[in-house]
Design a protein around this motif. Structure first.
Motif, mmCIF file in Angstrom:
data_model
loop_
_atom_site.group_PDB
_atom_site.id
_atom_site.type_symbol
_atom_site.label_atom_id
_atom_site.label_comp_id
_atom_site.label_asym_id
_atom_site.label_seq_id
_atom_site.Cartn_x
_atom_site.Cartn_y
_atom_site.Cartn_z
ATOM 1 N N ARG A 59 0.805 -1.221 0.000
ATOM 2 C CA ARG A 59 0.000 0.000 0.000
ATOM 3 C C ARG A 59 0.843 1.278 0.000
ATOM 4 O O ARG A 59 1.816 1.397 -0.701
ATOM 5 C CB ARG A 59 -0.976 -0.006 1.165
ATOM 6 C CG ARG A 59 -1.864 -1.216 1.299
ATOM 7 C CD ARG A 59 -3.138 -1.076 0.498
ATOM 8 N NE ARG A 59 -4.162 -2.048 0.744
ATOM 9 C CZ ARG A 59 -4.083 -3.349 0.478
ATOM 10 N NH1 ARG A 59 -2.988 -3.861 0.045
ATOM 11 N NH2 ARG A 59 -5.116 -4.135 0.660
ATOM 12 N N LEU A 102 -7.068 0.101 -6.975
ATOM 13 C CA LEU A 102 -8.238 0.482 -6.182
ATOM 14 C C LEU A 102 -9.528 0.212 -6.958
ATOM 15 O O LEU A 102 -10.477 -0.360 -6.415
ATOM 16 C CB LEU A 102 -8.161 1.959 -5.794
ATOM 17 C CG LEU A 102 -9.309 2.510 -4.964
ATOM 18 C CD1 LEU A 102 -9.384 1.797 -3.623
ATOM 19 C CD2 LEU A 102 -9.148 4.005 -4.769
ATOM 20 N N GLY A 103 -9.553 0.583 -8.216
ATOM 21 C CA GLY A 103 -10.744 0.364 -9.036
ATOM 22 C C GLY A 103 -11.093 -1.108 -9.191
ATOM 23 O O GLY A 103 -12.253 -1.509 -9.018
ATOM 24 N N MET A 105 -10.044 -3.644 -7.292
ATOM 25 C CA MET A 105 -10.378 -4.245 -5.989
ATOM 26 C C MET A 105 -11.812 -3.917 -5.580
ATOM 27 O O MET A 105 -12.514 -4.780 -5.047
ATOM 28 C CB MET A 105 -9.383 -3.794 -4.921
ATOM 29 C CG MET A 105 -8.018 -4.446 -5.078
ATOM 30 S SD MET A 105 -6.823 -3.957 -3.825
ATOM 31 C CE MET A 105 -7.402 -4.901 -2.406
ATOM 32 N N ARG A 106 -12.241 -2.713 -5.846
ATOM 33 C CA ARG A 106 -13.633 -2.354 -5.533
ATOM 34 C C ARG A 106 -14.612 -3.086 -6.453
ATOM 35 O O ARG A 106 -15.640 -3.571 -6.003
ATOM 36 C CB ARG A 106 -13.831 -0.856 -5.641
ATOM 37 C CG ARG A 106 -13.252 -0.141 -4.465
ATOM 38 C CD ARG A 106 -13.660 1.289 -4.415
ATOM 39 N NE ARG A 106 -13.129 1.903 -3.208
ATOM 40 C CZ ARG A 106 -13.188 3.171 -2.955
ATOM 41 N NH1 ARG A 106 -13.760 4.000 -3.809
ATOM 42 N NH2 ARG A 106 -12.690 3.646 -1.844
ATOM 43 N N LEU A 107 -14.296 -3.152 -7.737
ATOM 44 C CA LEU A 107 -15.174 -3.811 -8.706
ATOM 45 C C LEU A 107 -15.401 -5.280 -8.354
ATOM 46 O O LEU A 107 -16.515 -5.786 -8.421
ATOM 47 C CB LEU A 107 -14.587 -3.686 -10.121
ATOM 48 C CG LEU A 107 -15.362 -4.364 -11.234
ATOM 49 C CD1 LEU A 107 -16.694 -3.649 -11.470
ATOM 50 C CD2 LEU A 107 -14.543 -4.377 -12.512
ATOM 51 N N HIS A 109 -14.660 -6.675 -5.361
ATOM 52 C CA HIS A 109 -14.787 -6.853 -3.906
ATOM 53 C C HIS A 109 -13.625 -7.666 -3.332
ATOM 54 O O HIS A 109 -13.818 -8.544 -2.480
ATOM 55 C CB HIS A 109 -16.128 -7.492 -3.533
ATOM 56 C CG HIS A 109 -17.305 -6.772 -4.101
ATOM 57 N ND1 HIS A 109 -17.728 -5.549 -3.616
ATOM 58 C CD2 HIS A 109 -18.127 -7.066 -5.145
ATOM 59 C CE1 HIS A 109 -18.769 -5.139 -4.326
ATOM 60 N NE2 HIS A 109 -19.028 -6.030 -5.255
ATOM 61 N N ARG A 111 -10.726 -8.268 -0.948
ATOM 62 C CA ARG A 111 -10.445 -7.798 0.403
ATOM 63 C C ARG A 111 -9.053 -7.182 0.489
ATOM 64 O O ARG A 111 -8.140 -7.570 -0.227
ATOM 65 C CB ARG A 111 -10.552 -8.954 1.394
ATOM 66 C CG ARG A 111 -11.958 -9.465 1.531
ATOM 67 C CD ARG A 111 -12.044 -10.574 2.581
ATOM 68 N NE ARG A 111 -13.232 -11.346 2.322
ATOM 69 C CZ ARG A 111 -13.237 -12.578 1.852
ATOM 70 N NH1 ARG A 111 -12.110 -13.230 1.646
ATOM 71 N NH2 ARG A 111 -14.366 -13.202 1.614
ATOM 72 N N LYS A 112 -8.888 -6.261 1.422
ATOM 73 C CA LYS A 112 -7.596 -5.585 1.600
ATOM 74 C C LYS A 112 -6.475 -6.559 1.935
ATOM 75 O O LYS A 112 -5.328 -6.348 1.572
ATOM 76 C CB LYS A 112 -7.685 -4.512 2.685
ATOM 77 C CG LYS A 112 -8.467 -3.304 2.254
ATOM 78 C CD LYS A 112 -8.483 -2.249 3.334
ATOM 79 C CE LYS A 112 -9.270 -1.057 2.851
ATOM 80 N NZ LYS A 112 -9.259 0.035 3.823
ATOM 81 N N HIS A 121 -8.560 -12.349 -11.110
ATOM 82 C CA HIS A 121 -8.328 -10.997 -10.596
ATOM 83 C C HIS A 121 -6.935 -10.510 -11.002
ATOM 84 O O HIS A 121 -6.759 -9.340 -11.338
ATOM 85 C CB HIS A 121 -8.436 -10.945 -9.073
ATOM 86 C CG HIS A 121 -9.789 -11.297 -8.553
ATOM 87 N ND1 HIS A 121 -9.952 -11.966 -7.366
ATOM 88 C CD2 HIS A 121 -11.027 -11.068 -9.035
ATOM 89 C CE1 HIS A 121 -11.249 -12.149 -7.139
ATOM 90 N NE2 HIS A 121 -11.922 -11.610 -8.145
#
Length: 190
Positions: A59, A102-103, A105-107, A109, A111-112, A121
């Motif tokens: 990160r 970020l895009g 990972m959000r699309l 879902h 996890r962090k 993915h």
């Protein structure tokens, strides 16, 4: 006076990410004879994969470490450019990776902690980051006079392909290694 443990880990992540990025950049130079498309563009660019992996795992501290190294490498590549241009170029080209990550990972879902990161993915992350970086990088090259407008789309596509190959190789290797480690920790008894 000691830094809190979290601060030490952030510093360690920044240093490790920067070193891995620098080493991958130097390693990639050995492949130049086989993969260079044109100046600054390789059809296999391992540092792109290291950058993507560092952003996924490390990160913000990783971004800071890679930024410092990118400025250092940029100054050695373009000694005739002003430092402000080198910092700007390093920042913009680096930020394509966290934005793409970020895009995606959000699309999906994701996890962090990446516990639900799957093979598909990795492919999507690699493609999105590579295309975004190839386009942004070459627009910056155009603005800096490194690329002509006639070359823009060809070089953007070549860079995106090289970044994709680098991303895919590095992140897929990491994903496979993590799978082996998980399997070793949790052996299934048949």
């Amino acid at each position: 006076m000691h830094l809190p443990e979290i601060r030490r880990s952030h510093i360690a992540i920044a240093v490790i990410s920067g070193l891995l990025f620098s080493l991958s950049f130097r390693l990639n130079q050995y492949f130049d004879a086989l993969f260079v498309y044109s100046a600054g563009i390789s059809l296999l660019f391992l540092p792109a994969g290291v950058k993507l992996l560092a952003v996924l795992v490390g990160r913000l501290p990783a971004i800071v470490g890679i930024m410092v190294v990118s400025v250092h490498l940029g100054a050695s590549i373009w000694p005739d450019k002003p430092m402000t241009a080198i910092v700007y170029f390093a920042f913009v080209s680096l930020m394509t990776y966290p934005i793409a990550t970020l895009g995606v990972m959000r699309l999906f879902h994701i996890r962090k902690n990446l516990s639900n990161l799957r093979y598909h993915h990795i492919v999507v992350l690699s493609v999105v980051a590579s295309i975004l970086n190839g386009l942004v990088h070459n627009w910056l090259y155009l603005a800096q006079g490194v690329t002509t407008s006639e070359e823009l789309w060809h070089k953007s596509a070549a860079m995106a392909l090289g970044d994709f190959m680098g991303c895919f190789v590095v992140v897929a290797f990491f994903h496979a290694a993590m799978g082996v480690l998980r399997s070793a920790r949790n052996p299934q008894i048949d």
